[in-house]
Scaffold this motif. Sequence first.
Motif, PDB file in Angstrom:
ATOM      1  N   ASP A  51      74.047  -5.924   9.449  1.00  0.00           N
ATOM      2  CA  ASP A  51      75.297  -6.124   8.877  1.00  0.00           C
ATOM      3  C   ASP A  51      74.940  -7.471   8.150  1.00  0.00           C
ATOM      4  N   LYS A  52      74.980  -7.435   6.887  1.00  0.00           N
ATOM      5  CA  LYS A  52      74.535  -8.618   6.048  1.00  0.00           C
ATOM      6  C   LYS A  52      75.732  -9.890   6.328  1.00  0.00           C
ATOM      7  N   ASN A  53      76.864  -9.427   6.600  1.00  0.00           N
ATOM      8  CA  ASN A  53      77.794 -10.828   6.962  1.00  0.00           C
ATOM      9  C   ASN A  53      77.518 -11.244   8.464  1.00  0.00           C
ATOM     10  N   PHE A  62      73.336 -12.294  12.867  1.00  0.00           N
ATOM     11  CA  PHE A  62      72.333 -11.821  13.962  1.00  0.00           C
ATOM     12  C   PHE A  62      71.080 -11.176  13.351  1.00  0.00           C
ATOM     13  N   ARG A  63      69.958 -11.348  13.875  1.00  0.00           N
ATOM     14  CA  ARG A  63      68.721 -10.587  13.476  1.00  0.00           C
ATOM     15  C   ARG A  63      68.092 -10.128  14.684  1.00  0.00           C
ATOM     16  N   LEU A  64      67.555  -8.809  14.528  1.00  0.00           N
ATOM     17  CA  LEU A  64      66.849  -8.399  15.904  1.00  0.00           C
ATOM     18  C   LEU A  64      65.503  -9.362  16.172  1.00  0.00           C
ATOM     19  N   MET A  65      65.722  -9.876  17.204  1.00  0.00           N
ATOM     20  CA  MET A  65      64.554 -10.879  17.301  1.00  0.00           C
ATOM     21  C   MET A  65      63.064 -10.135  17.753  1.00  0.00           C
ATOM     22  N   HIS A  75      59.448 -18.249  14.399  1.00  0.00           N
ATOM     23  CA  HIS A  75      57.956 -18.191  14.504  1.00  0.00           C
ATOM     24  C   HIS A  75      57.663 -18.216  16.167  1.00  0.00           C
ATOM     25  N   GLY A  76      57.136 -19.101  16.835  1.00  0.00           N
ATOM     26  CA  GLY A  76      56.794 -19.193  18.122  1.00  0.00           C
ATOM     27  C   GLY A  76      57.917 -18.962  19.246  1.00  0.00           C
ATOM     28  N   GLY A  77      59.274 -19.353  18.438  1.00  0.00           N
ATOM     29  CA  GLY A  77      60.224 -19.599  19.326  1.00  0.00           C
ATOM     30  C   GLY A  77      60.831 -18.326  19.673  1.00  0.00           C
TER      31      GLY A  77
HETATM   32  N1  ACO Z   1      66.611  -8.189  11.785  1.00  0.00           N
HETATM   33  C1  ACO Z   1      67.347  -7.606  10.951  1.00  0.00           C
HETATM   34  N2  ACO Z   1      66.908  -7.650   9.596  1.00  0.00           N
HETATM   35  C2  ACO Z   1      65.667  -8.165   9.267  1.00  0.00           C
HETATM   36  C3  ACO Z   1      64.967  -8.703  10.351  1.00  0.00           C
HETATM   37  C4  ACO Z   1      65.220  -8.689  11.673  1.00  0.00           C
HETATM   38  N3  ACO Z   1      64.691  -9.061  12.771  1.00  0.00           N
HETATM   39  N4  ACO Z   1      63.780  -9.353   9.787  1.00  0.00           N
HETATM   40  C5  ACO Z   1      63.704  -8.892   8.561  1.00  0.00           C
HETATM   41  N5  ACO Z   1      65.257  -8.389   8.160  1.00  0.00           N
HETATM   42  C6  ACO Z   1      65.508  -8.015   6.909  1.00  0.00           C
HETATM   43  C7  ACO Z   1      65.947  -9.108   5.897  1.00  0.00           C
HETATM   44  O1  ACO Z   1      67.716  -9.079   6.002  1.00  0.00           O
HETATM   45  C8  ACO Z   1      65.723  -8.781   4.816  1.00  0.00           C
HETATM   46  O2  ACO Z   1      66.498  -7.678   4.068  1.00  0.00           O
HETATM   47  P1  ACO Z   1      67.163  -7.478   2.684  1.00  0.00           P
HETATM   48  O3  ACO Z   1      65.774  -7.184   2.235  1.00  0.00           O
HETATM   49  O4  ACO Z   1      67.962  -6.721   2.703  1.00  0.00           O
HETATM   50  O5  ACO Z   1      67.742  -8.942   2.354  1.00  0.00           O
HETATM   51  C9  ACO Z   1      64.407  -7.817   4.898  1.00  0.00           C
HETATM   52  O6  ACO Z   1      64.413  -7.625   6.239  1.00  0.00           O
HETATM   53  C10 ACO Z   1      63.080  -8.887   4.701  1.00  0.00           C
HETATM   54  O7  ACO Z   1      63.254 -10.179   5.453  1.00  0.00           O
HETATM   55  P2  ACO Z   1      62.647 -11.317   5.145  1.00  0.00           P
HETATM   56  O8  ACO Z   1      63.485 -12.334   5.854  1.00  0.00           O
HETATM   57  O9  ACO Z   1      62.667 -11.452   3.724  1.00  0.00           O
HETATM   58  O10 ACO Z   1      61.172 -11.451   5.533  1.00  0.00           O
HETATM   59  P3  ACO Z   1      60.223 -12.712   5.826  1.00  0.00           P
HETATM   60  O11 ACO Z   1      59.130 -12.057   5.545  1.00  0.00           O
HETATM   61  O12 ACO Z   1      60.861 -13.825   5.032  1.00  0.00           O
HETATM   62  O13 ACO Z   1      60.537 -12.998   7.542  1.00  0.00           O
HETATM   63  C11 ACO Z   1      60.261 -12.952   9.723  1.00  0.00           C
HETATM   64  C12 ACO Z   1      59.817 -12.480   8.373  1.00  0.00           C
HETATM   65  C13 ACO Z   1      61.006 -14.384   9.757  1.00  0.00           C
HETATM   66  C14 ACO Z   1      59.265 -12.766  10.772  1.00  0.00           C
HETATM   67  C15 ACO Z   1      61.556 -12.214   9.947  1.00  0.00           C
HETATM   68  O14 ACO Z   1      61.320 -10.760   9.988  1.00  0.00           O
HETATM   69  C16 ACO Z   1      62.364 -12.531  11.217  1.00  0.00           C
HETATM   70  O15 ACO Z   1      63.336 -13.435  11.123  1.00  0.00           O
HETATM   71  N6  ACO Z   1      62.364 -11.946  12.329  1.00  0.00           N
HETATM   72  C17 ACO Z   1      63.194 -12.235  13.455  1.00  0.00           C
HETATM   73  C18 ACO Z   1      62.245 -13.465  14.030  1.00  0.00           C
HETATM   74  C19 ACO Z   1      60.878 -12.892  14.716  1.00  0.00           C
HETATM   75  O16 ACO Z   1      60.852 -12.163  15.673  1.00  0.00           O
HETATM   76  N7  ACO Z   1      59.843 -13.827  14.528  1.00  0.00           N
HETATM   77  C20 ACO Z   1      58.589 -13.751  14.962  1.00  0.00           C
HETATM   78  C21 ACO Z   1      57.636 -13.689  13.916  1.00  0.00           C
HETATM   79  S1  ACO Z   1      56.102 -13.223  14.882  1.00  0.00           S
HETATM   80  C22 ACO Z   1      55.233 -14.778  15.000  1.00  0.00           C
HETATM   81  O17 ACO Z   1      55.649 -15.864  14.379  1.00  0.00           O
HETATM   82  C23 ACO Z   1      54.533 -14.755  16.156  1.00  0.00           C
END
Ligand code: ACO
Length: 428
Positions: free
Chosen positions: A295-297, A300-303, A265-267
């Motif tokens: 990579d599903k394994n 790391f997520r692209l923040m 979220h905000g972090g």
């Molecule tokens: N990097 C890589 N893959 C991603 C990312 C990412 N940042 N975000 C989503 N995905 C993928 C998931 O792995 C999933 O793939 P799959 O369908 O193959 O399993 C698909 O995209 C859907 O993702 P979910 O996690 O189900 O989507 P959800 O709506 O639950 O999550 C969230 C949204 C938490 C914002 C997510 O996109 C994330 O973690 N982003 C990175 C963190 C971030 O930037 N947060 C700030 C949000 S904005 C705010 O709060 C102000």
Amino acid sequence: MAEIVEVKVGDKVYQLPVIEGSEGEKAIDIAKLRAESGLVTIDPGFKNTGSTQSAITFLDGEKGILRYRGYSIEELAEKSSFLEVSYLLINGELPSFTELEMFKSDITHHTLIHEDIKSILDGFPSNAHPMGVLSSLVSSLTAFYPESLDPNRSAEGVNLSILRILAKLPTMAAWAYKNEIGHPVNYPDNRLDYCSNFLKMMFALPTDDYEVDPVVADALDKLLILHADHEQNCSTSTVRLVGSSHASLYASLSGGINALWGPLHGGANQAVIEMLEAIKADGGDVNKYMDKAKDKNDPFRLMGFGHRVYKNFDPRAKIIKKAADDVLAKLGINDPILEIAKGLEEVALSDPYFVERKLYPNVDFYSGIIYRAIGIPTSMFTVMFAIGRLPGWIAQWKEMRENGEPIGRPRQIYTGANLRPFVPMGNR
Ligand code: ACO
């Protein structure tokens, strides 16, 4: 004739009313479903569940629309100020000139915090994260203003609590930072506007003169507007849920600050900069990190990419990207992190993984770059978000109270063990 949805369970049909919002959004009202059928609905993460009817913020994630009280975020960011937007969110209408002047003057009047709060601050170790400090200090206001514990008191009383927290949060935030770096705190300077006063409390040192740069104060004001509300997100839902038990405004806001803290979220704004720094330290290979994100394994997520509701683009990210360019140009800053950010964005926007999943840069992707440019340390990024989100949390808490909403209490589907006899210790 009101629209009806029929749910068939076995040979019984239940009729559920459909309600429609002012922008044509429709929802199936299931409030009576359990009483009539014994069934509940299940929706982990509330991905498809409305928790309330609200007149504050309209958001269309598919079309990339965000409006506060009917005004577009683009227009507000360009033409308004953070305090004017705060007034709008909390009171429902734009203020007249006199109303705005009064609002500003009331807030200025309350910026000082009780001197005993300093001893609470002194109790924190200097490496305490400012978000933890901030939520504790906000919660401590319940002790300094015990009358605020009653959310059912007069409208004037509630309004006073609101003015106090709007005034004091920047002071507390700046003090949390001073605690982190071990410097003496600065007191508010009420000759300055909201953002300039905050910047002075953050950066002035007893050893030097400090002049607030108007470019920096303007950039901050715009960032706060962009963060001011976002309907029923995680922290706002937390504020409403805590407040639904008739806990006080300050207790509810403290809960919201904690919910905001998480990196999903905000972090995320702090996590974005840490990620960009790590990519830079690792040689700046953007593609390597794109592969990790896909990579599903790999956890790391692209923040800064992806959003629960925006599946087109985040309109705030568009405004912020331009603001980041403007601020860096005006301040003459050449930040290599910005180049890495742009590189990541370019690759992500054309990569099928991101395109198929509709993952676009969100507001946090660029906000950290502006915060860095204006000198805000990384550990304070989420605190900046909290200052911005404060009027939204307040407006949502107030709406929930004024609408007399019931206590929030979701159902569950139990999946644990069935009834079994207790096994005495010797027989286990
Ligand atoms: N990097 C890589 N893959 C991603 C990312 C990412 N940042 N975000 C989503 N995905 C993928 C998931 O792995 C999933 O793939 P799959 O369908 O193959 O399993 C698909 O995209 C859907 O993702 P979910 O996690 O189900 O989507 P959800 O709506 O639950 O999550 C969230 C949204 C938490 C914002 C997510 O996109 C994330 O973690 N982003 C990175 C963190 C971030 O930037 N947060 C700030 C949000 S904005 C705010 O709060 C102000």
